[in-house]
Design a protein around this motif. Structure first.
Motif, short mmCIF file in Angstrom:
data_model
loop_
_atom_site.label_atom_id
_atom_site.label_comp_id
_atom_site.label_asym_id
_atom_site.label_seq_id
_atom_site.Cartn_x
_atom_site.Cartn_y
_atom_site.Cartn_z
N ALA A 181 0.86 -1.19 0.00
CA ALA A 181 0.00 0.00 0.00
C ALA A 181 0.89 1.24 0.00
O ALA A 181 2.08 1.17 0.30
CB ALA A 181 -0.92 0.00 1.22
N ASP A 182 0.30 2.36 -0.33
CA ASP A 182 1.09 3.59 -0.42
C ASP A 182 1.72 3.95 0.92
O ASP A 182 1.06 3.92 1.96
CB ASP A 182 0.18 4.77 -0.82
CG ASP A 182 -0.18 4.72 -2.29
OD1 ASP A 182 0.41 3.92 -3.04
OD2 ASP A 182 -1.04 5.53 -2.69
N PHE A 184 3.03 6.71 3.63
CA PHE A 184 2.31 7.89 4.11
C PHE A 184 3.13 9.12 3.75
O PHE A 184 3.88 9.65 4.57
CB PHE A 184 2.13 7.76 5.63
CG PHE A 184 1.11 8.68 6.24
CD1 PHE A 184 -0.20 8.71 5.78
CD2 PHE A 184 1.46 9.52 7.29
CE1 PHE A 184 -1.15 9.55 6.36
CE2 PHE A 184 0.52 10.36 7.88
CZ PHE A 184 -0.79 10.38 7.40
N PHE A 186 3.12 12.93 2.03
CA PHE A 186 2.35 14.10 1.62
C PHE A 186 3.22 15.33 1.81
O PHE A 186 3.98 15.42 2.76
CB PHE A 186 1.08 14.25 2.48
CG PHE A 186 0.13 13.10 2.34
CD1 PHE A 186 -0.89 13.14 1.39
CD2 PHE A 186 0.29 11.95 3.10
CE1 PHE A 186 -1.74 12.06 1.23
CE2 PHE A 186 -0.57 10.87 2.94
CZ PHE A 186 -1.58 10.93 2.01
N ALA A 187 3.10 16.27 0.92
CA ALA A 187 3.81 17.55 1.07
C ALA A 187 2.78 18.63 1.41
O ALA A 187 1.74 18.72 0.74
CB ALA A 187 4.52 17.91 -0.23
N TYR A 194 -2.69 19.23 1.99
CA TYR A 194 -1.61 18.34 1.63
C TYR A 194 -1.68 17.94 0.16
O TYR A 194 -2.76 17.73 -0.37
CB TYR A 194 -1.67 17.06 2.47
CG TYR A 194 -1.35 17.28 3.92
CD1 TYR A 194 -0.03 17.37 4.34
CD2 TYR A 194 -2.36 17.41 4.87
CE1 TYR A 194 0.28 17.59 5.67
CE2 TYR A 194 -2.07 17.62 6.21
CZ TYR A 194 -0.74 17.71 6.60
OH TYR A 194 -0.44 17.92 7.92
N GLN A 195 -0.53 17.84 -0.47
CA GLN A 195 -0.40 17.28 -1.81
C GLN A 195 0.14 15.86 -1.67
O GLN A 195 1.22 15.66 -1.10
CB GLN A 195 0.56 18.14 -2.64
CG GLN A 195 1.07 17.48 -3.91
CD GLN A 195 -0.03 17.30 -4.95
OE1 GLN A 195 -0.81 18.22 -5.21
NE2 GLN A 195 -0.11 16.11 -5.54
N LYS A 196 -0.60 14.89 -2.15
CA LYS A 196 -0.14 13.51 -2.07
C LYS A 196 1.14 13.31 -2.87
O LYS A 196 1.26 13.83 -3.99
CB LYS A 196 -1.21 12.56 -2.62
CG LYS A 196 -0.79 11.09 -2.59
CD LYS A 196 -1.88 10.19 -3.14
CE LYS A 196 -1.42 8.75 -3.22
NZ LYS A 196 -1.30 8.09 -1.91
N ILE A 197 2.08 12.57 -2.29
CA ILE A 197 3.26 12.14 -3.03
C ILE A 197 3.01 10.70 -3.48
O ILE A 197 2.92 9.79 -2.66
CB ILE A 197 4.52 12.20 -2.13
CG1 ILE A 197 4.75 13.64 -1.67
CG2 ILE A 197 5.73 11.65 -2.87
CD1 ILE A 197 5.83 13.77 -0.62
N HIS A 198 2.85 10.52 -4.77
CA HIS A 198 2.60 9.16 -5.26
C HIS A 198 3.81 8.29 -4.93
O HIS A 198 4.95 8.72 -5.04
CB HIS A 198 2.32 9.20 -6.77
CG HIS A 198 0.97 9.77 -7.06
ND1 HIS A 198 -0.09 9.01 -7.45
CD2 HIS A 198 0.50 11.05 -6.98
CE1 HIS A 198 -1.16 9.78 -7.61
NE2 HIS A 198 -0.82 11.02 -7.34
N GLN A 199 3.51 7.09 -4.53
CA GLN A 199 4.54 6.18 -4.04
C GLN A 199 4.91 5.26 -5.20
O GLN A 199 4.22 4.29 -5.48
CB GLN A 199 4.02 5.42 -2.83
CG GLN A 199 3.55 6.34 -1.70
CD GLN A 199 4.68 7.07 -1.01
OE1 GLN A 199 5.58 6.44 -0.45
NE2 GLN A 199 4.68 8.42 -1.06
N ASP A 218 4.46 -1.02 3.64
CA ASP A 218 4.17 -0.03 2.60
C ASP A 218 5.21 -0.05 1.48
O ASP A 218 6.39 -0.33 1.70
CB ASP A 218 4.14 1.38 3.21
CG ASP A 218 2.83 1.64 3.96
OD1 ASP A 218 1.88 0.85 3.84
OD2 ASP A 218 2.78 2.66 4.67
N ALA A 221 8.63 5.29 -1.56
CA ALA A 221 8.29 6.54 -2.25
C ALA A 221 8.95 6.58 -3.62
O ALA A 221 8.29 6.82 -4.63
CB ALA A 221 8.72 7.73 -1.41
#
Lengths: 341, 341, 341
Positions: A181-182, A184, A186-187, A194-199, A218, A221
């Motif tokens: 799973a992704d 955790f 976020f920026a 928050y902007q998600k950081i795709h993993q 997980d 990144a």
């Protein structure tokens, strides 16, 4: 499925010296205290030695010294506990599914699944996944795109393995666990959100790894999260993105590695022990239950944190109330010492 | 699926100043240290600035100041980390399922599912559920009666969403999570046992919420449990019945809200931090790892509990043994001070 | 499904004295503060007594003393909270599936499933399993070989029950939980690795047990793990192999029993409270939140561990830094005392 072996077969499997008849039939494995006719038992903890005289087992796994005090049938080993472990699989009642793919399994045309694999009902195998010889994936589990299971991996029901998870041979994963799973990540977006950081990394798992139930590992990144060979992981464990676990490390229930934490080989994390993010712990370290490693550990050894002592709550409360005074107490103590002649 | 963009496209997406050729092809995203030909990297943490000179990336996202020391291609942004986050989705290898309903999905006749929705194998949608445009529900997940998913919600495999759970748009839920299970409500029945309190409230989740793996959000006893907009939640989190989470609050792994606890907006609960039941924490509060908030917090700030300090266990044990003496020590110290002239 | 009862019916169900018209229609249950026309409310916590005068409920469940101050319709009970609990099921909106086996359920020919059982889509029932009358197993759940569900057990979606798990009547298990996964048992193999100990025991669960979401109860190593009657278990709980839980004991979220730990009857483990392995706690013990029982408890009572006090982090840090000095402080204090005349 009847389990019925001769004592001779068992002795040969364990490379044990046998005292007694090799023809004796053994149909079960049990503790010294509860073993009955036809069952084999073992003595590993010396504190149970007194149970030996009353034991009803058909045969007992013992050390040579213990065997000298015992008149019944026995198998002699330097390490009876290890012998018990090595024998335990012979008496495991877990069903061994025949190979074959259940009619309700959904296997993508581009997945590569070896002929001798077992896929239970409602198993889903996505595009490009690879399942090597001897794999067993039980009911309602999901294997994501391009994920790879080495030989003889065994996935229990209701496990979720995301895309791009690579595991070696003999990996065992229990129900409810989630691999890949992704992380955790976020920026802060500068407006309070928050902007998600795709993993976009994956997960790499070595050979001979056991993962308990409801455990999460997980995906990374950018690079992979890495689990070494021979790692054993209990239930409810959390391994964050880009964490690394060295070979033969053990993690008990609720143990956790925050993102980018690295623990070495042959370590033990007792229950709820954890590493905060981005720290490194060297090989051969034990963290006792609930210890939080907040900085690098560079010397092997046993470490603890968290002042704790079990007390009746009324007494505990009196002491806990002093916690906010600790610094003041230390200063006042020093002041008193200075006044001494 | 090949990922291949021009540096010019990327600069436009990030609203970045470009130094270098807009025609340069970018096929990957990586860390400064590991990026190679064709990949774009970024520098956010100044402690890695020294890696810039040895970097093999095709281009780097930098601040203006950093760019002045760098001769390669770069994109200039005030906040390179945010730029990296905004770009990360372009290089996410997660499969993007086409819309469509797998033949094995069980969709109740009264459910309303928009045409462009993706439902994976064995997905179950119960009576009266509503799935808005763009939703993706992956294999073996369950959506209970009358639950509502706003636009572009993405549910990973093996997720359980009970009845009467309402979520906004762009909600992401990872595998193994359970939304809307019964809150832990029981009344002592007067004979030593418990009478279950049926949990007749639901769960409300806002827009742009991310929920990790193996996380639980219980339904309310009478009214709803409420999760605000922009909330980000990690793995193994527990949110009890009738708890409330304010907008843009972040909860790391194992963080928990006991029943009817309320945390404000823009808060951070680090790993294993929790609120006991029925307390309220105001906006803009940070609880450090393992902190237990046992009373209301009305002032923004950073809070901690739990005396803890990582030590070798032998040394730790000596100190921990003094815990039951803290109150006595405080009293004796005071007595000594009184005797001083 | 309309819920519409007369006040008279409700009074009869609760064995309550009714003040008001038995014909009054009640269509909902709500809190004193939020109840509106047609709804019944209750007053259990005296601190909400002031809400009684402004209450818009159609009727209220009250004690006799409270009723004397109230002019509206009411039901009089010694324990209004218990009355509310007993009534709550009448207003539970959870769907009650009709009996029947969904076409996609995979039931082994040798399983014994009573006619009035409900099996949802994709449910898997393995060889030799037994489901007694009134059982409901929801979508995507798995019941392993030879496992037995007593009457009226209710299993939510995505639950995994391994082989040889025996449960009594009226057992409720929420989504994501795993019963009967392998206990965490490994023997060091003498070369730095581990030999798995196959877990050949099972799990025994009594009657009237409730188990929350994402909770794990491991199977025993040789004998069974045992959960008594009337036990209530919250989310994310861990019960290790060969642990035992006495009747009517309650375990809140993240509570845990390590392997072979035994907790008595009528105990309460608050959130994250745990027992380390192989210890025994007697009946009628409460462990407060995060308490770790590290030794046997033989006297009923309330126990705590873990020095903890919520403080602003800066202040907390000053005090926490003294933790490694506690032993030294205690010794220096004693030395000062000795010098006193």
């Amino acid at each position: 499925m009847s389990r019925d072996y001769s004592l001779g077969e068992i002795a040969a499997h364990l490379h044990a010296e046998l005292r007694g008849s090799p023809e004796t039939r053994i149909t079960g494995l049990n503790s010294l205290k509860n073993a009955s006719e036809g069952q084999i038992a073992f003595l590993s903890n010396p504190k149970y030695a007194s149970q030996l005289s009353d034991c009803n087992a058909e045969a007992v796994i013992l050390t040579a010294a213990q065997a000298d005090t015992f008149s019944g049938s026995c198998l002699i080993l330097e390490n009876p506990y290890l012998g018990y472990a090595q024998l335990s699989g012979w008496f495991d009642p877990a069903p061994q599914q025949a190979c074959g793919i259940h009619g309700s399994a959904a296997v993508h045309a581009s997945a590569m699944v070896r002929d001798d694999v077992y896929l239970g009902p409602n198993v889903v195998i996505e595009a490009g996944a690879v399942l090597a010889s001897g794999c067993r994936v039980e009911a309602n589990s999901f294997i994501g795109a391009r994920s790879v299971l080495g030989e003889n991996c065994h996935i229990s029901p209701n496990v979720s393995i995301y895309h791009d998870v690579h595991m070696g041979d003999h990996v065992r994963i229990h129900s409810g666990s989630v691999i890949g799973a992704d992380g955790f990540g976020f920026a802060p977006d500068g407006t309070g959100g928050y902007q998600k950081i795709h993993q976009i990394g994956g997960v790499e798992i070595g050979n001979n790894v056991e993962i308990g139930a409801c455990t999460t590992i997980d995906r990374g990144a950018l690079e992979n999260t890495i689990i070494g060979n021979g790692v054993i992981i209990d239930n409810h464990v959390q391994i964050g993105h880009n964490a690394e676990v060295g070979d033969n490390t053990a993690m008990a229930a609720y143990a956790g590695l925050a993102g980018s934490a690295k623990i070495g080989a042959n370590c033990t994390l007792a229950g709820s022990a954890c590493l905060v993010g981005h720290i490194t712990v060297c090989d051969n370290v034990v963290l006792t239950a609930r210890t939080m490693a907040t900085k690098n550990i560079t010397e092997p050894g046993i470490y603890s944190s968290s002042v704790t002592s079990l007390l009746p709550s009324l007494e505990w409360r009196k002491n806990a109330a002093r916690m906010p005074q600790l610094d003041s107490m230390a200063r006042r103590l020093k002041a008193l010492e200075k006044k001494q002649p």
